[in-house]
Design a protein around this motif. Structure first.
Motif, short mmCIF file in Angstrom:
data_model
loop_
_atom_site.label_atom_id
_atom_site.label_comp_id
_atom_site.label_asym_id
_atom_site.label_seq_id
_atom_site.Cartn_x
_atom_site.Cartn_y
_atom_site.Cartn_z
N ALA A 105 0.89 -1.10 -0.03
CA ALA A 105 0.04 -0.06 -0.03
C ALA A 105 0.94 1.17 0.08
N SER A 106 0.27 2.40 -0.47
CA SER A 106 1.04 3.58 -0.61
C SER A 106 0.93 4.31 0.82
N TYR A 107 1.99 5.25 1.12
CA TYR A 107 2.24 5.87 2.23
C TYR A 107 1.75 7.22 2.21
N ASP A 108 1.08 7.63 3.51
CA ASP A 108 0.60 8.84 3.55
C ASP A 108 1.64 9.91 3.80
N VAL A 109 2.46 10.43 2.59
CA VAL A 109 3.54 11.24 3.17
C VAL A 109 3.18 12.76 3.65
N ALA A 110 1.81 13.12 3.12
CA ALA A 110 1.63 14.48 3.69
C ALA A 110 1.24 14.36 5.25
N GLU A 130 8.43 9.15 -0.93
CA GLU A 130 7.74 9.47 -2.05
C GLU A 130 8.37 8.94 -3.35
N ARG A 131 9.43 8.35 -3.58
CA ARG A 131 9.85 7.43 -4.64
C ARG A 131 9.32 6.25 -4.69
N PHE A 132 9.11 5.86 -3.40
CA PHE A 132 8.51 4.47 -3.37
C PHE A 132 7.18 4.34 -3.79
N ASN A 133 6.27 5.59 -3.41
CA ASN A 133 5.00 5.78 -3.97
C ASN A 133 4.85 5.80 -5.22
N ASN A 134 5.59 6.52 -5.73
CA ASN A 134 5.86 6.87 -7.24
C ASN A 134 5.96 5.36 -8.25
N LEU A 135 6.73 4.45 -7.21
CA LEU A 135 7.11 3.15 -8.05
C LEU A 135 5.88 2.23 -7.88
N ILE A 136 5.30 2.15 -6.76
CA ILE A 136 4.17 1.32 -6.65
C ILE A 136 3.12 1.77 -7.44
N GLU A 137 2.87 3.00 -7.52
CA GLU A 137 1.65 3.47 -8.22
C GLU A 137 1.94 3.25 -9.80
N ARG A 138 3.16 3.46 -10.27
CA ARG A 138 3.46 2.91 -11.51
C ARG A 138 3.16 1.65 -11.85
N MET A 139 3.69 0.58 -10.83
CA MET A 139 3.36 -0.67 -11.06
C MET A 139 1.90 -1.12 -11.07
N ARG A 140 1.23 -0.45 -10.11
CA ARG A 140 -0.34 -0.80 -9.96
C ARG A 140 -1.01 -0.30 -11.36
N THR A 141 -0.63 1.08 -11.81
CA THR A 141 -1.32 1.31 -13.06
C THR A 141 -1.08 0.57 -14.36
N SER A 142 0.12 -0.01 -14.25
CA SER A 142 0.54 -0.74 -15.46
C SER A 142 -0.03 -1.90 -15.59
N LEU A 143 -0.18 -2.64 -14.55
CA LEU A 143 -0.84 -3.87 -14.42
C LEU A 143 -2.33 -3.81 -14.57
N GLU A 144 -2.80 -2.90 -14.07
CA GLU A 144 -4.36 -2.62 -14.54
C GLU A 144 -4.39 -2.48 -15.84
N THR A 145 -3.86 -1.44 -16.48
CA THR A 145 -4.07 -1.24 -17.90
C THR A 145 -3.69 -2.41 -18.74
N LEU A 146 -2.66 -3.09 -18.29
CA LEU A 146 -2.58 -4.58 -19.25
C LEU A 146 -3.55 -5.40 -18.93
#
Length: 360
Positions: A105-110, A130-146
């Motif tokens: 899951a993503s982290y609430d950085v704010a 922040e970098r970790f959130n960007n990575l897992i969000e990219r992974m999640r988005t690309s897998l959903e699109t695929l």
């Protein structure tokens, strides 16, 4: 060269590599050609001053590269998209499902930015999250699109095709590598690495800065080391530009034995390449046959004033992120560690001694 003492480049039980000693009239072109014909066809790495493990490493790297090319020559995954007749689920769909289950899951950085104290190390933590959130969000988005592309809800884009090929070959997709630290691991090992990174972040957020830091789990490990220097300089009123890091190898094998340090940190997960480590003598030793990389005990990193740092019989060893070491841009070097030695420094330089944060 001494006339009475022949110079040997290398001497083995089977052959002696030396300049031939004959009468002056024998020094002709034909003489040298005949002598060259007597040289062994296959030369071991020891002839060039290298360890025998260098040859093992070369053949291992060549075999891995050949295997990677063979995997890329496999047919496209398009033939597998229809699945088998029994379950109706394609192998690619199963891989997507298992990979999505391992995405944390993503982290609430704010929220963390409001709650945590703004120390140099905590600022590094927020940047890492922040970098970790960007990575897992990219992974999640690309897998959903695929997944949608496989069911026909959206078109199969070039990125989806690249991700599908990477998942089918068990390698990390290129679009994910842009948001992840440098690595040479395959996809299954990289996902295990991702889980361990997440565990360190969770411990840091919930219980504070860990007493033993796993530098391999940080996206930019050199930023954390810089934060350590900043913290110590603020405490002792040292000039930042005249401070540096001193490292020493401890006797602790893992984090369970290590104490909490008041200054600096303990680092785990380092691997030594090109040499072995003598735990009793606390110094570098020659490699054992077949052991290309060995795990190191915990490394103590201490900020000090540069003018007070005096070391002898110590090899300033580079610490790299992966076994690729540095690229043409100089990226990959994290810091330099001090390792004790009883041999001349040139011996270890020729052996290519280095510390790695990650193994292949």
């Amino acid at each position: 060269f001494d006339t009475f003492q022949p110079f040997r480049f290398f001497k083995s039980p089977h052959f002696s590599y030396k300049i031939p000693r004959e009468t002056p009239e024998d020094f002709s072109k034909d003489f040298y050609l005949r002598y060259i014909e007597t040289l062994p066809v296959n030369n071991s790495p020891e002839v060039l001053g290298l360890h025998a493990n260098a040859e093992i490493g070369y053949y291992t790297s060549s075999a891995r590269h050949t295997w990677h090319l063979l995997v890329q020559m496999q047919p496209s995954v398009a033939s597998q998209l229809h699945g088998d007749g029994d379950s109706g689920v394609s192998p690619l769909t199963e891989v997507i499902g298992k990979t999505r289950e391992k995405i944390p899951a993503s982290y609430d950085v704010a929220r963390l930015r409001r709650d945590v104290e703004m120390t140099p190390t905590n600022i590094v933590l927020l940047q890492e999250l922040e970098r970790f959130n960007n990575l897992i969000e990219r992974m999640r988005t690309s897998l959903e699109t695929l997944s949608k592309a496989l069911t026909g809800e959206v078109g199969m884009s070039a990125e989806c095709e690249e991700v599908s090929r990477a998942l089918d070959s068990a390698v990390i997709p290129t679009s994910w590598r842009l948001f992840a630290p440098a690595t040479k691991k395959n996809l299954p090992n990289w996902l295990l690495h991702l889980e361990r990174r997440n565990s360190q972040y969770q411990h840091w957020v919930g219980e504070g800065e860990p007493k033993v830091v796993w530098l391999s789990g940080l996206h930019v490990p050199e930023s954390y080391l810089t934060a350590l220097v900043q913290t110590t300089c603020r405490k002792h009123w040292w000039p930042l530009d005249k401070s540096t890091l001193f490292t020493s190898v401890t006797q602790y094998a893992d984090s369970s034995e290590a104490p909490k340090l008041d200054e600096g940190c303990l680092v785990e997960g380092l691997f030594l390449e090109g040499a072995a480590w003598d735990r009793e003598g606390q110094c570098l030793a020659r490699q054992r046959p077949g052991e290309l990389v060995v795990g190191m005990p915990l490394l103590k990193v201490t900020p000090v004033e540069a003018h007070r740092l005096k070391v002898t019989n110590t090899l300033l060893t580079p610490v790299y992120t992966t076994s690729e070491r540095r690229n043409a841009m100089g990226q990959g070097l994290v810091f330099e560690a001090h390792l004790n030695t009883t041999l001349h420094l040139s011996h270890w330089v020729l052996q290519g001694v280095a510390l790695l944060l990650n193994t292949d």
